[in-house]
Design an enzyme around this catalytic site. Structure first.
Site, PDB file in Angstrom:
ATOM      1  N   TYR A 123      -2.247  10.033 -13.765  1.00 33.41           N
ATOM      2  CA  TYR A 123      -1.787  11.280 -13.161  1.00 33.41           C
ATOM      3  C   TYR A 123      -1.167  12.287 -14.128  1.00 33.41           C
ATOM      4  O   TYR A 123      -0.865  13.414 -13.729  1.00 33.41           O
ATOM      5  CB  TYR A 123      -0.810  10.965 -12.021  1.00 33.41           C
ATOM      6  N   PHE A 409       5.571   4.078  -1.135  1.00 34.79           N
ATOM      7  CA  PHE A 409       4.892   4.739  -0.029  1.00 34.79           C
ATOM      8  C   PHE A 409       3.414   4.902  -0.307  1.00 34.79           C
ATOM      9  O   PHE A 409       2.704   5.630   0.311  1.00 34.79           O
ATOM     10  CB  PHE A 409       5.531   6.121   0.252  1.00 34.79           C
TER      11      PHE A 409
END
Length: 409
Positions: A123, A409
């Protein structure tokens, strides 16, 4: 590519989620886990990539509020459930989803995007920087002791079924959120994640147990854990597997950790993803026998540089002009003047000469105060253009407590 990137429809969720599961190895979750993630998925904030009628890419964005230095809860897109089918690698699927998603986050008016990375190298090229770290521990509790503060013996501990005390435990958690950057304010439904207890995740340990800490009738802390019984010829060597714990003060914190260290028939305590400055680390008799291992945790991406830098406070006065490089979100690129202190901040476009030059990735890494701009400068990732500017900014950007993400998450 011959593929279509579009917002997820509710009736497509099963196929979309199945693609995600396959990309992460194909091991099916329990029905309980699957239904929880179905209920938490915000389909209007999720996208899929389709090749004909086949889903080949997934990405979602939870609606979070993230604590930033100073205690403000800032809207942040919690990037999640990102996957690309192995049949469609190296065809621009991930880049197309990241492009669409960050454009959407900007349109939603959310200054930050955050994620946890399955692979750290993925990322950075989209502007995400590793902003928080955590520690995994494996404590030899047979040989390590805790030195506890006064008042620890005034805390009463009692067992309770995790579901029965969920509300009071969540109240403790909610009181902790504003005090540590990186923590998430849990929205309705997310409290179920912390008591999710399918047998498939226990790895031979017990069902989830809970101990509540009380003082004068008030709940001041809790610990949720499992016990993994083990035996050898010489006797028991069970393992305490800590799930999560929070406490409102030093005595409650010490009482809970002393309990975890002393559970009968156990000699090891393991915990994952704990804060790097958790108080019990300063109470132990032998830190070397605690098996600490540091790892990256939350990655931060500034979607709106001005709004993000204005939303936090600074522990020392700063007045610095950044020259920011941001090829993926060019609306952030250019010079920004940040002025701020412990009371507030302003960050506006400027034509003044730059003091520091860096990419948005480095700014994301330093944003929560856990990664020093000075250390990034020493690595050659921040260039000082005005003498003294790096030290000034590094001190201002710091945090008195380590930023920490409490759960994934």
């Amino acid at each position: 590519m011959g593929t279509d990137v579009r917002v997820l429809r509710r009736d497509e969720w099963d196929q979309w989620y199945d693609n995600l599961i396959r990309a992460f190895g194909g091991v099916q979750e329990s029905s309980e886990e699957r239904e929880l993630w179905r209920s938490l998925t915000e389909t209007d904030r999720s996208i899929g990539v389709w090749d004909g009628d086949v889903c080949v890419g997934t990405a979602g964005a939870f609606s979070f509020r993230l604590t930033v230095p100073g205690g403000a809860a800032l809207p942040a897109a919690g990037v999640t459930m990102v996957s690309v089918a192995a049949t469609h690698r190296r065809r621009g699927v991930l880049r197309s989803m990241m492009r669409r998603q960050l454009d959407d986050v900007r349109e939603w008016g959310e200054p930050l995007a955050v994620l946890t990375a399955s692979e750290p190298e993925i990322y950075g090229r989209f502007g995400y920087g590793a902003a928080t770290h955590c520690v995994n521990v494996e404590v030899d509790t047979a040989r390590v002791r805790l030195s506890v503060p006064p008042g620890t013996d005034d805390v009463r501990l009692r067992y309770a079924a995790p579901a029965d005390v969920l509300d009071v435990c969540e109240a403790v958690y909610a009181r902790k959120v504003s005090g540590r950057p990186g923590m998430l304010a849990r929205l309705p439904g997310w409290e179920q994640l912390v008591v999710l207890d399918p047998e498939s995740v226990r790895e031979g340990a017990s069902p989830l147990q809970c101990v509540v800490a009380e003082r004068a009738g008030e709940v001041v802390g809790y610990a949720r854990f499992r016990i993994k019984p083990e035996w050898e010829t010489a006797g028991p060597k069970g393992v305490v597997v800590l799930h999560d714990t929070e406490a409102l003060d030093a005595a409650a914190h010490a009482a809970l950790w002393r309990f975890l260290f002393g559970i009968d028939l156990t000699s090891t305590l393991t915990a994952r993803g704990r804060p790097s400055d958790e108080p019990w680390l300063s109470m132990v008799s032998d830190i070397r026998r605690c098996g600490l291992r540091v790892r990256d945790s939350l990655y931060v991406r500034l979607v709106d540089v001005g709004a993000a830098l204005e939303a936090r406070t600074y522990q020392a006065p700063v007045d610095v002009v950044f020259e920011i490089e941001d090829d993926f979100c060019p609306w952030n690129a250019g010079r920004w003047r940040l002025t701020g202190d412990a009371k507030g901040a302003s960050c506006v476009r400027t034509t003044d000469a730059a003091d520091l030059a860096l990419s948005v990735r480095e700014l994301g890494a330093a944003y929560l105060g856990g990664v020093s701009l000075a250390s990034l400068g020493a690595a050659g990732r921040v260039r000082e253009l005005r003498q003294g500017a790096l030290a000034e900014a590094a001190v201002g950007f710091g945090s008195t407590v380590a930023p920490w993400l409490p759960h994934g998450f």
